[in-house]
Design a protein around this motif. Structure first.
Motif, short mmCIF file in Angstrom:
data_model
loop_
_atom_site.label_atom_id
_atom_site.label_comp_id
_atom_site.label_asym_id
_atom_site.label_seq_id
_atom_site.Cartn_x
_atom_site.Cartn_y
_atom_site.Cartn_z
N ARG A 14 0.87 -1.18 0.00
CA ARG A 14 0.00 0.00 0.00
C ARG A 14 0.91 1.23 0.00
NH1 ARG A 14 -5.26 1.64 1.36
NH2 ARG A 14 -5.43 3.72 2.30
N ALA A 15 0.75 2.03 -1.00
CA ALA A 15 1.53 3.26 -1.12
C ALA A 15 0.60 4.46 -1.09
CB ALA A 15 2.35 3.27 -2.41
N THR A 16 1.08 5.54 -0.53
CA THR A 16 0.30 6.78 -0.45
C THR A 16 1.06 7.90 -1.11
OG1 THR A 16 -0.75 6.08 1.62
CG2 THR A 16 -0.82 8.43 1.08
N LEU A 17 0.38 8.56 -2.02
CA LEU A 17 0.96 9.69 -2.76
C LEU A 17 0.13 10.92 -2.47
CD1 LEU A 17 1.96 9.69 -6.51
CD2 LEU A 17 0.34 11.37 -5.69
N VAL A 18 0.79 12.02 -2.17
CA VAL A 18 0.10 13.29 -1.95
C VAL A 18 0.29 14.15 -3.20
CG1 VAL A 18 -0.15 15.30 -0.48
CG2 VAL A 18 0.58 13.12 0.52
N PRO A 19 -0.75 14.34 -3.99
CA PRO A 19 -0.60 15.08 -5.24
C PRO A 19 -0.66 16.58 -5.02
CG PRO A 19 -2.86 14.36 -5.02
CD PRO A 19 -2.13 13.85 -3.79
N ARG A 20 -0.43 17.30 -6.08
CA ARG A 20 -0.62 18.75 -6.06
C ARG A 20 -2.09 19.05 -5.83
NH1 ARG A 20 2.35 23.12 -8.20
NH2 ARG A 20 1.10 24.94 -8.70
N MET A 21 -2.37 19.99 -4.94
CA MET A 21 -3.74 20.32 -4.60
C MET A 21 -4.46 20.92 -5.80
SD MET A 21 -5.75 19.98 -2.08
CE MET A 21 -7.45 20.46 -1.79
N GLU A 22 -5.76 20.62 -5.90
CA GLU A 22 -6.54 21.10 -7.04
C GLU A 22 -6.78 22.61 -6.97
OE1 GLU A 22 -9.91 18.34 -8.20
OE2 GLU A 22 -9.47 17.63 -6.17
N GLN A 23 -7.18 23.14 -8.13
CA GLN A 23 -7.51 24.56 -8.24
C GLN A 23 -8.79 24.71 -9.08
OE1 GLN A 23 -5.23 27.26 -10.91
NE2 GLN A 23 -4.66 28.34 -9.04
N TRP A 24 -9.65 25.63 -8.68
CA TRP A 24 -10.89 25.90 -9.43
C TRP A 24 -10.72 27.16 -10.25
CZ3 TRP A 24 -14.61 29.97 -8.76
CH2 TRP A 24 -15.81 29.79 -9.48
N THR A 25 -10.99 27.07 -11.54
CA THR A 25 -10.96 28.24 -12.43
C THR A 25 -12.25 28.24 -13.24
OG1 THR A 25 -9.83 27.05 -14.21
CG2 THR A 25 -8.45 28.19 -12.60
N LYS A 26 -12.74 29.42 -13.56
CA LYS A 26 -14.00 29.51 -14.29
C LYS A 26 -14.09 30.83 -15.05
CE LYS A 26 -18.12 27.56 -14.96
NZ LYS A 26 -18.28 26.18 -15.47
N VAL A 27 -14.43 30.74 -16.33
CA VAL A 27 -14.79 31.91 -17.14
C VAL A 27 -16.31 31.90 -17.29
CG1 VAL A 27 -14.53 33.04 -19.35
CG2 VAL A 27 -12.59 31.84 -18.36
N PHE A 28 -16.97 33.00 -16.97
CA PHE A 28 -18.43 32.99 -16.92
C PHE A 28 -18.99 34.39 -17.14
CE2 PHE A 28 -16.75 33.81 -12.75
CZ PHE A 28 -17.57 34.79 -12.21
N GLY A 29 -20.24 34.44 -17.50
CA GLY A 29 -20.95 35.70 -17.57
C GLY A 29 -21.63 36.01 -16.25
N ASP A 30 -21.42 37.23 -15.73
CA ASP A 30 -21.95 37.63 -14.44
C ASP A 30 -22.96 38.74 -14.67
OD1 ASP A 30 -22.36 38.79 -11.87
OD2 ASP A 30 -20.43 37.96 -11.20
#
Length: 915
Positions: free
Chosen positions: A345-361
């Motif tokens: 059993r191996a555990t890997l800690v990946p790069r943390m996610e990021q939320w990006t969004k282009v949208f009409g406001d």
């Protein structure tokens, strides 16, 4: 000799050879001064193989199925013994093989999380790729790692083979398909496990790193029992290792460690989509301070800590067991079997996610761009999003062997099964849940296809999450994979008849095998499936099987008392969905011993590789990649090879789609070796071998760079050199169909699939020098030096494209040379060793120059406490050497991930023999 003369001028090989050949003279003088008795002369390196022979007086050595007492034949063989593995401090089989000078190719590793197999370790002899050397266990195939390397090809994972069970590793350099079939293009690695062992031994090792993290422990127990009619050998290994995080390596724990203080990551931001204007509410510094890891820089709130929380080296826990037995049914017949199992059993800690969004406001009456990074403190720590790899392997063999015709011939019938199972579990954000959390319900789409919302929730955007909210916005993602190979083999070998110079040896082989694999990723990560697009993650699936049947013959013919010839041929029949129907390969070799201390040898072999299972059966998969649009550059009058094009033409995160292909044919290769082994004086030898390996019809996907170049030429009607290109030709129609563009000319997406296209050819030299001697007062010494140098490496992407010599190309990230050395000493109850390696330079990231060579020293010392117990200290990377400096490497980790960031490791080892 002409080949060597040209190569010497180019690589300064002559100076190195003269130096090596001069070393024996100095060594001989020293040995004579010691007044010790000389050992018997030998024409090649000798290895104690008694434990592998049972009641037979000869042993099969990798590269031939004919039983023989000699270790070396017409092609060079390297042997790494169990004692070598232990005294040089290797943690597993991969670490030992990683020291080979023939390992000149680059591979992805656990530190390189951009790869698809971050918990596996692969070999890449001669730089042709991880799948082009055949890996055997006791001469039999083992199951591939279930996940395909780089999401395309299959290879054997070498990290999960317990060292406690290993007797030795034999590495044959050169093609050997005529003996072993598919995959043996650049060589064969045969891992031979312990057998016929008597006694018990316990071993305990503990280690740590001087820079922090990576504490490890390993317990081994191996032994054996025997009687008049049986012997049993067993081994147990338990090991554990903690992770190393970026925060424990101060030179790579922040974006500020980069040579240009970046690129830095936006922690949280809201910008006008039209002007890029910052739409932050009032109080930037106060708002940014709400996040522990974020900081204000200018008019931005940045997060520099991604690097600190991801794995530099995975944590793992491993349990492995091995048992083998032989039963002597009568004087001529034996039954044998072995089982090798492992669970890890191996555990890997990946790069943390990021939320990006282009949208009409609608509240802004404009479209906007939002960015939100997430820090571990918001979600409950790094364990909340770690990836877990649960892996199980099972390898079992049963067989009968014996002799017939009054012992003139021996036979061996074997049935084996190998299986590898893998489960991956991780937690990931749900894309739609994040969108709704920050933006609410989507109200529609504008003319450009952008989603429209009533307005962004700035209270949520500019405040940290908590662990409960994270779990509500994320879900567990589960994927499975498995592979297996079942094989039956019958080998008959012996002496056919006598010639004046000796007996003609023969071996005949019948073989049948079934191979299968299945990848079952979470369906939400597959394009086109229900729920696809739920994450910022894409996967590839696949499932398939193949049957294979083979017949082979091998002959060893003593032409004179000094000259021996070998000849082998093999026919493989394939039953699968590809265009591969059958393959015939052959090899020949010569061994000339003009006198006892000199062996001159040469070999020529044809080889082949059946297409990888995943190249054949991969289902549709998607990925994202930054592309330099050559068409855009050339259409604007910009040189496509210039740095200006890299800026002007880059289009980030373009979607790519890939499928397997059953129209593939086998890859075909040839291998030539020519060399010599010279025992200059007693226990002092030098070997020199030249090799040439050529592969045609290599299977690979069309590279993005090539696709963009060809598509630009087809759209513009001229290539880079100004030559006319027929835009309506079938070739151009096909190329342009692979690249789909939007109405404004930007790239919407592109497609890729594997084809038989590439030619690769490489040549070089291997040099080895060994000397061992005894002295009356100073003790016993054993010295060794190995060096491999790549003289040429040529590539041709298509049959009608130019042949490029890539060895010195600034985009070719294989090593041109590798060297290793060792010096072992023993006297009374004490022993010590010094060994190390040198990797040649690599191109810098921007291609402007090359890095400095990489030089690492290891050392160890041991002491026998009494007849049963011994204690040892081993230090790997004695001088804490890090990667060569490359200020042009502006992406994390700011150096080529081929190099390890672990640094110095220290191990203490205790051994105890019970009888």
């Amino acid at each position: 000799m002409a080949v060597f003369e040209v190569s010497m001028e180019r690589s300064r090989l002559s100076s190195a050879l003269i130096a090596i050949l001069m070393l024996p003279a100095a060594g001989a003088a020293f040995a004579q001064d010691s007044n010790t008795e000389a050992a018997p002369q030998s024409s090649q390196e000798t290895v104690d193989v008694a434990d592998s022979t049972d009641h037979f007086d000869t042993v099969i050595v990798t590269g031939s199925r004919i039983k023989r007492a000699e270790i070396e034949g017409p092609a060079p063989i390297t042997i790494i013994s169990a004692a070598d593995i232990e005294k040089q401090g290797y943690s597993n089989v991969y670490d030992a093989l990683g020291s080979l000078t023939q390992f000149t190719g680059s591979v992805q590793n656990e530190f390189d999380q951009t790869g698809f197999t971050p918990n596996a370790s692969f070999l890449n002899l001669r730089g042709l790729g991880p799948g082009y050397q055949l890996v055997l266990i006791n001469g039999r195939r083992t199951a591939d790692y279930p996940l395909p390397y780089n999401s395309s090809s299959n290879a054997v994972n070498l990290a999960n083979i317990p060292t406690a069970a290993v007797e030795r590793i034999e590495i044959l350099s050169g093609g050997a398909s005529a003996i072993y079939g598919s995959d043996a293009i650049t060589g064969v690695v045969n891992i031979i496990l312990k057998n016929n062992y008597e006694g018990d031994q316990f071993s305990l090792r503990a280690g740590t790193t001087s820079r922090g993290g990576g504490d490890s422990g390993r317990l081994q127990w191996f032994g054996g029992k025997g009687g008049d009619a049986f012997n049993v050998t067993y081994a147990l290994e338990v090991s554990a290792r903690e992770e190393i995080l970026g925060s424990q390596r101060g030179f790579m724990d922040s974006a500020l460690d980069g040579p240009a203080n970046g690129p830095r990551t936006t922690g949280v931001g809201l910008f006008s989509g039209a002007t890029g204007q910052n739409l932050w509410p009032a109080g930037l510094e106060t708002t940014c301070a709400r996040f522990e890891e974020f900081e204000v820089a200018g008019n931005s709130c940045l997060y520099n800590g991604h690097a600190a929380t991801q794995s530099v080296r995975n944590s793992d826990r491993n349990l492995a067991g091995y048992v083998a037995g032989t039963w002597y049914l009568d004087d001529n017949t034996q039954a044998y079997g072995q089982i090798n199992v492992s669970d890890s059993r191996a555990t890997l800690v990946p790069r943390m996610e990021q939320w990006t969004k282009v949208f009409g406001d609608l509240s802004l009456n404009a479209y906007a761009f939002a960015v939100r990074s997430f820090a571990p403190s918001e979600i409950g720590g790094v364990d909340a999003y770690a990836q877990h790899y649960d892996e199980t392997t099972f390898d079992a063999t049963a067989g009968l062997r014996g002799s017939m015709l009054d012992g003139r011939f021996s036979w061996d019938a074997t049935l084996s099964h190998s299986r590898y199972e893998l489960d991956i579990n991780r937690r990931m954000f749900l894309t739609q849940a994040l969108d709704e959390y920050f933006l609410g319900q989507e109200l529609g789409r504008d003319a450009q296809g952008r989603p429209i919302y009533a307005g962004i929730n700035t209270d949520r955007l500019f405040n940290p999450l908590d662990a409960d909210t994270y779990r509500s916005l994320s879900t567990a993602v589960h994927s499975e994979a498995e592979s297996s190979v079942t094989q039956g083999t019958l080998v008959v070998s012996g002496d056919l008849f006598e010639l004046p110079a000796g007996a003609v040896g023969m071996a005949a082989l019948l073989e049948g095998a079934r191979q299968s694999y299945e990848l079952t990723p979470d369906s939400r990560t597959l394009p086109g499936n229900p729920g696809s697009g739920s994450f910022n993650l894409v996967s590839t699936g696949g499932e398939g099987k193949r049957n294979r049947y083979a017949f082979g013959l091998e002959f060893s013919v003593p032409l004179t008392s000094q000259l021996k010839a070998s000849l082998a041929g093999r026919y493989d029949k394939y039953d699968d969905a590809t265009a591969v129907d059958d393959a015939f390969t052959w090899s020949t070799g010569l061994e000339w011993r003009p006198f006892d201390s000199l062996l001159v040898r040469g070999s020529y072999a044809t080889s082949f590789r059946a297409p990888d299972m995943h190249y054949m059966y991969a289902s549709s998969s998607a990925f994202y990649i930054d592309i330099v649009d050559e068409f855009r550059c050339r259409a604007n009058g910009v040189d496509p090879t210039s740095t200006t094009c890299n800026t002007l033409g880059v289009q980030p995160s373009v979607a790519g789609f890939r499928n397997g292909s059953t129209a593939l044919e086998e890859e075909k290769g040839t291998s030539t070796t020519l060399g010599m082994v010279w025992d200059i004086i007693d226990d002092l030898s030098v070997s020199l071998d030249w090799y040439n390996i050529k592969l045609e019809g290599g299977v690979s996907d069309i590279s993005v760079r090539t696709l963009m170049r060809e598509e630009a030429a087809c759209r513009l009607g001229t290539d880079r050199a100004g030559n006319a290109v027929a835009t309506d030709s079938p070739y151009c129609v096909s190329v342009m169909s692979l690249v789909r563009r939007n109405g404004d000319g930007s790239i919407a997406n592109y497609s890729s699939f594997p084809i038989n296209q590439a030619m690769q050819e490489t040549s070089g030299v291997d040099v080895n020098w060994r000397y061992k001697f005894e002295t009356a007062r100073l003790g016993d010494f054993n010295l060794g030096l190995g060096w491999s140098h790549v003289l040429d490496f040529e590539r041709q992407e298509f049959a009608d494209s130019a042949i490029e010599d890539t060895r010195d190309d600034r985009g070719f990230f294989n090593f041109r040379s590798r060297m290793n050395w060792s010096a072992a000493w023993s006297r009374g109850d004490w022993n010590a060793n010094v060994h190390g390696y040198r990797w040649g330079s690599l191109p810098k990231a921007d291609g402007s120059d090359r890095t400095a060579p990489y030089l690492v020293w290891n050392a160890g010392i041991g002491k026998k406490i009494n007849e049963r117990a011994s204690l040892g200290l081993q230090v790997n990377n004695l001088f804490d050497k890090l990667a060569p400096r490359d200020d042009s490497y502006t992406q994390y980790p700011y150096f080529n991930p081929t190099y390890s960031p672990v640094g110095r490791e220290v191990f203490v080892k205790f051994d105890y023999k019970f009888n």
